[in-house]
Design a protein around this motif. Structure first.
Motif, PDB file in Angstrom:
ATOM      1  N   GLY A 365       4.741  -8.314   0.758  1.00 53.19           N
ATOM      2  CA  GLY A 365       4.508  -6.880   0.779  1.00 53.19           C
ATOM      3  C   GLY A 365       3.054  -6.562   1.032  1.00 53.19           C
ATOM      4  N   ASP A 366       2.779  -5.308   1.340  1.00 50.75           N
ATOM      5  CA  ASP A 366       1.418  -4.870   1.652  1.00 50.75           C
ATOM      6  C   ASP A 366       0.718  -4.234   0.460  1.00 50.75           C
ATOM      7  N   ALA A 367       1.423  -4.053  -0.651  1.00 54.12           N
ATOM      8  CA  ALA A 367       0.845  -3.374  -1.808  1.00 54.12           C
ATOM      9  C   ALA A 367       0.399  -4.395  -2.857  1.00 54.12           C
ATOM     10  N   PRO A 368      -0.602  -4.073  -3.652  1.00 57.01           N
ATOM     11  CA  PRO A 368      -0.975  -4.954  -4.762  1.00 57.01           C
ATOM     12  C   PRO A 368       0.210  -5.162  -5.687  1.00 57.01           C
ATOM     13  N   ARG A 369       0.378  -6.382  -6.177  1.00 54.59           N
ATOM     14  CA  ARG A 369       1.549  -6.674  -7.018  1.00 54.59           C
ATOM     15  C   ARG A 369       1.256  -7.845  -7.942  1.00 54.59           C
ATOM     16  N   LEU A 370       1.939  -7.837  -9.076  1.00 53.22           N
ATOM     17  CA  LEU A 370       1.839  -8.940 -10.022  1.00 53.22           C
ATOM     18  C   LEU A 370       2.884  -9.986  -9.676  1.00 53.22           C
ATOM     19  N   ILE A 371       2.506 -11.262  -9.781  1.00 50.78           N
ATOM     20  CA  ILE A 371       3.466 -12.343  -9.541  1.00 50.78           C
ATOM     21  C   ILE A 371       3.584 -13.249 -10.760  1.00 50.78           C
ATOM     22  N   SER A 372       2.952 -12.864 -11.856  1.00 48.61           N
ATOM     23  CA  SER A 372       3.051 -13.626 -13.098  1.00 48.61           C
ATOM     24  C   SER A 372       4.259 -13.156 -13.896  1.00 48.61           C
ATOM     25  N   PRO A 373       4.786 -14.001 -14.786  1.00 49.10           N
ATOM     26  CA  PRO A 373       5.938 -13.600 -15.606  1.00 49.10           C
ATOM     27  C   PRO A 373       5.585 -12.428 -16.523  1.00 49.10           C
ATOM     28  N   ALA A 374       6.575 -11.647 -16.877  1.00 54.58           N
ATOM     29  CA  ALA A 374       6.357 -10.536 -17.804  1.00 54.58           C
ATOM     30  C   ALA A 374       5.774 -11.060 -19.105  1.00 54.58           C
ATOM     31  N   GLY A 375       4.744 -10.383 -19.599  1.00 51.19           N
ATOM     32  CA  GLY A 375       4.127 -10.766 -20.858  1.00 51.19           C
ATOM     33  C   GLY A 375       3.128 -11.903 -20.754  1.00 51.19           C
ATOM     34  N   ALA A 376       2.794 -12.339 -19.525  1.00 51.25           N
ATOM     35  CA  ALA A 376       1.834 -13.439 -19.358  1.00 51.25           C
ATOM     36  C   ALA A 376       0.476 -13.061 -19.931  1.00 51.25           C
ATOM     37  N   ARG A 377      -0.184 -14.049 -20.531  1.00 55.36           N
ATOM     38  CA  ARG A 377      -1.491 -13.806 -21.140  1.00 55.36           C
ATOM     39  C   ARG A 377      -2.524 -13.429 -20.082  1.00 55.36           C
ATOM     40  N   VAL A 378      -2.447 -14.045 -18.914  1.00 54.45           N
ATOM     41  CA  VAL A 378      -3.345 -13.745 -17.806  1.00 54.45           C
ATOM     42  C   VAL A 378      -2.492 -13.280 -16.624  1.00 54.45           C
ATOM     43  N   ALA A 379      -2.801 -12.124 -16.098  1.00 49.10           N
ATOM     44  CA  ALA A 379      -2.072 -11.624 -14.942  1.00 49.10           C
ATOM     45  C   ALA A 379      -2.457 -12.418 -13.702  1.00 49.10           C
ATOM     46  N   VAL A 380      -1.475 -12.767 -12.902  1.00 51.48           N
ATOM     47  CA  VAL A 380      -1.731 -13.352 -11.583  1.00 51.48           C
ATOM     48  C   VAL A 380      -1.248 -12.328 -10.568  1.00 51.48           C
ATOM     49  N   ALA A 381      -2.133 -11.966  -9.628  1.00 52.66           N
ATOM     50  CA  ALA A 381      -1.840 -10.858  -8.724  1.00 52.66           C
ATOM     51  C   ALA A 381      -2.097 -11.241  -7.275  1.00 52.66           C
ATOM     52  N   VAL A 382      -1.386 -10.569  -6.393  1.00 49.36           N
ATOM     53  CA  VAL A 382      -1.681 -10.596  -4.965  1.00 49.36           C
ATOM     54  C   VAL A 382      -2.214  -9.207  -4.626  1.00 49.36           C
ATOM     55  N   VAL A 383      -3.458  -9.154  -4.141  1.00 52.42           N
ATOM     56  CA  VAL A 383      -4.103  -7.864  -3.876  1.00 52.42           C
ATOM     57  C   VAL A 383      -4.659  -7.888  -2.455  1.00 52.42           C
ATOM     58  N   PRO A 384      -3.959  -7.272  -1.503  1.00 49.38           N
ATOM     59  CA  PRO A 384      -4.467  -7.242  -0.128  1.00 49.38           C
ATOM     60  C   PRO A 384      -5.882  -6.654  -0.060  1.00 49.38           C
ATOM     61  N   THR A 385      -6.754  -7.334   0.630  1.00 48.31           N
ATOM     62  CA  THR A 385      -8.128  -6.857   0.730  1.00 48.31           C
ATOM     63  C   THR A 385      -8.229  -5.780   1.798  1.00 48.31           C
ATOM     64  N   ASP A 386      -9.280  -4.992   1.733  1.00 43.75           N
ATOM     65  CA  ASP A 386      -9.513  -3.945   2.728  1.00 43.75           C
ATOM     66  C   ASP A 386     -11.023  -3.754   2.862  1.00 43.75           C
ATOM     67  N   GLU A 387     -11.643  -4.671   3.589  1.00 47.70           N
ATOM     68  CA  GLU A 387     -13.096  -4.651   3.713  1.00 47.70           C
ATOM     69  C   GLU A 387     -13.579  -3.433   4.493  1.00 47.70           C
ATOM     70  N   GLU A 388     -12.804  -2.994   5.487  1.00 51.08           N
ATOM     71  CA  GLU A 388     -13.216  -1.831   6.269  1.00 51.08           C
ATOM     72  C   GLU A 388     -13.225  -0.567   5.409  1.00 51.08           C
ATOM     73  N   LEU A 389     -12.197  -0.411   4.581  1.00 51.96           N
ATOM     74  CA  LEU A 389     -12.171   0.746   3.683  1.00 51.96           C
ATOM     75  C   LEU A 389     -13.329   0.675   2.694  1.00 51.96           C
ATOM     76  N   GLU A 390     -13.629  -0.511   2.200  1.00 47.10           N
ATOM     77  CA  GLU A 390     -14.742  -0.656   1.259  1.00 47.10           C
ATOM     78  C   GLU A 390     -16.061  -0.280   1.932  1.00 47.10           C
ATOM     79  N   ILE A 391     -16.275  -0.734   3.165  1.00 53.31           N
ATOM     80  CA  ILE A 391     -17.499  -0.387   3.891  1.00 53.31           C
ATOM     81  C   ILE A 391     -17.560   1.118   4.135  1.00 53.31           C
ATOM     82  N   ALA A 392     -16.433   1.702   4.544  1.00 59.51           N
ATOM     83  CA  ALA A 392     -16.403   3.145   4.785  1.00 59.51           C
ATOM     84  C   ALA A 392     -16.682   3.930   3.509  1.00 59.51           C
TER      85      ALA A 392
END
Length: 403
Positions: A365-392
């Motif tokens: 998917g294109d949206a930020p999302r969690l891929i860690s199990p529910a209730g995990a002590r540390v969240a593991v995430a996939v977060v698409p980067t957007d360097e152009e938006l950050e620069i803008a």
């Protein structure tokens, strides 16, 4: 401000990437790429992003960056988005190396240009091209505010204990040798977006960001501030990358010179262009490496295992640096798309609270999302980067502040 558009330019030695954004809602109006500048087969691909416009391509000789930007201006004008539009507020330029001089986005003037030029010895592949793009854009629109956004800026918050190498201080200072870090706009964007995904303020969150593309880097971000990162004086240090070696005993260089008879330039080419995954197995595309592994290719498997081993070491090291980790975020081409890399990187780290849910990890998917199990002590995430938006966003915020 009545003018709300920002043109983002990323000028390489023979290419210009660009995006035009409207900062009222961070929407993209157009994007494109000019490549093979200076060759007879130069190519410009332009994509308008409003009203369902189709991409257009031009294949013709484009002699230099001035011709490239004029061609870009023509394409934008065809969509009613020309560089002469009163709605264009500023141009934001990606600049790779800002050294210690630039810790934030900076309005470009002659003094700023001179300092970027002074930093060429520590960024000989990138800063000259960035300068060319800036000078060309300023010549086209001398009346328009132009802003430099530096890859190194986000990492200038590193403490000296992380930024300095353990070599003679006078020698290091004389030649500006220290750890600068790169991919800073990506690490800034992703660390903040990860906090938002967790429903927290960035100041409350400790994140390990893993920017895994052909170039790859890790960062330890404490409460929104970078406290360590894997790349150093140059983008060669750190993780195993597509064509770069990453961390290595520096004495290997002396050995190659003395025993292998290799020149400095040959070693530079070896470590930057013929090492990493491509040096280990002949491929730097993770999809192809995984295909070969599935077919039983041992060389591809070893390359993957070395890549993961280094990645896992940095996760553990930055866990120790931070003391408390709220999330590990994967981003960039490999980080966002290679589920086996994410799974392997945290395998065996359950004692640190790290794990991925197999089903969640397999979802694309294109949206930020969690891929860690529910209730995990540390969240593991996939977060698409957007360097152009950050620069803008950084460019527009600076312009608003200076009005």
């Amino acid at each position: 401000m009545t003018a709300t558009r920002v043109l983002v330019l990323n000028s390489g030695s023979s290419s210009v990437k660009y995006q035009l954004l409207d900062m009222r809602d961070s929407s993209r109006l157009a994007m494109g790429l000019v490549e093979r500048i200076g060759e007879e087969t130069s190519r410009l691909k332009h994509t308008p992003l409003t009203d369902g416009g189709a991409s257009r391509e031009r294949t013709e000789p484009i002699a230099d960056h001035e011709a490239a930007l004029k061609a870009v201006a023509e394409e934008l004008a065809e969509d009613g988005l020309g560089l002469d539009s009163p709605e264009l507020a500023a141009i934001g330029h990606r600049v790779v190396h800002g050294g210690q001089s630039f810790t934030r986005p900076t309005l470009i003037d002659s003094a700023v240009l001179a300092e970027i030029e002074r930093l060429i010895p520590v960024a000989p592949l990138h800063n000259p091209a960035n300068l060319t793009g800036i000078r060309t854009a300023r010549a086209l629109r001398p009346d328009l505010p132009q802003v430099a956004v530096f890859d190194t800026a986000f990492h200038t918050t590193m403490p000296e204990s992380a930024a300095r190498y353990a070599i003679d201080v006078e020698t290091a200072d004389a030649h500006r040798i220290r750890r600068y870090g790169f991919h800073g706009t990506s690490h800034a964007y992703v660390s903040r977006a990860t906090a938002e995904l967790l429903g927290k303020d960035p100041s409350e969150v400790n994140v390990i960001v893993l920017h895994l593309g052909n170039g790859a880097s890790a960062s330890a971000v404490e409460g929104g501030r970078c406290v360590d990162t894997s790349m150093g004086l140059t983008p060669l240090e750190g993780l195993v990358m597509g064509t770069r070696s990453g961390d290595m005993d520096p004495a290997v260089i002396f050995h190659l010179m003395r025993v292998g008879g290799m020149s400095t330039d040959e070693i530079d080419t070896l470590l930057n262009k013929k090492s990493g995954l491509i040096g280990l197995c002949g491929d730097n595309d993770m999809r192809e490496i995984r295909r070969r592994i599935d077919e039983g290719d041992e060389r591809a498997k070893l390359a993957f295992d070395i890549y993961i081993h280094r990645l896992k070491k940095y996760i553990g090291a930055y866990y120790a640096v931070l003391g408390r980790v709220d999330a590990v975020a994967f981003t960039a081409g490999v980080g966002e798309n290679a589920a086996p890399v994410r799974e392997a990187a945290v395998a065996g780290l359950e004692g640190l609270g790290l794990a991925v849910d197999g089903d969640l990890n397999a979802v694309r998917g294109d949206a930020p999302r969690l891929i860690s199990p529910a209730g995990a002590r540390v969240a593991v995430a996939v977060v698409p980067t957007d360097e152009e938006l950050e620069i803008a966003a950084q460019t527009y915020a600076l312009i608003e502040k200076n009005i």
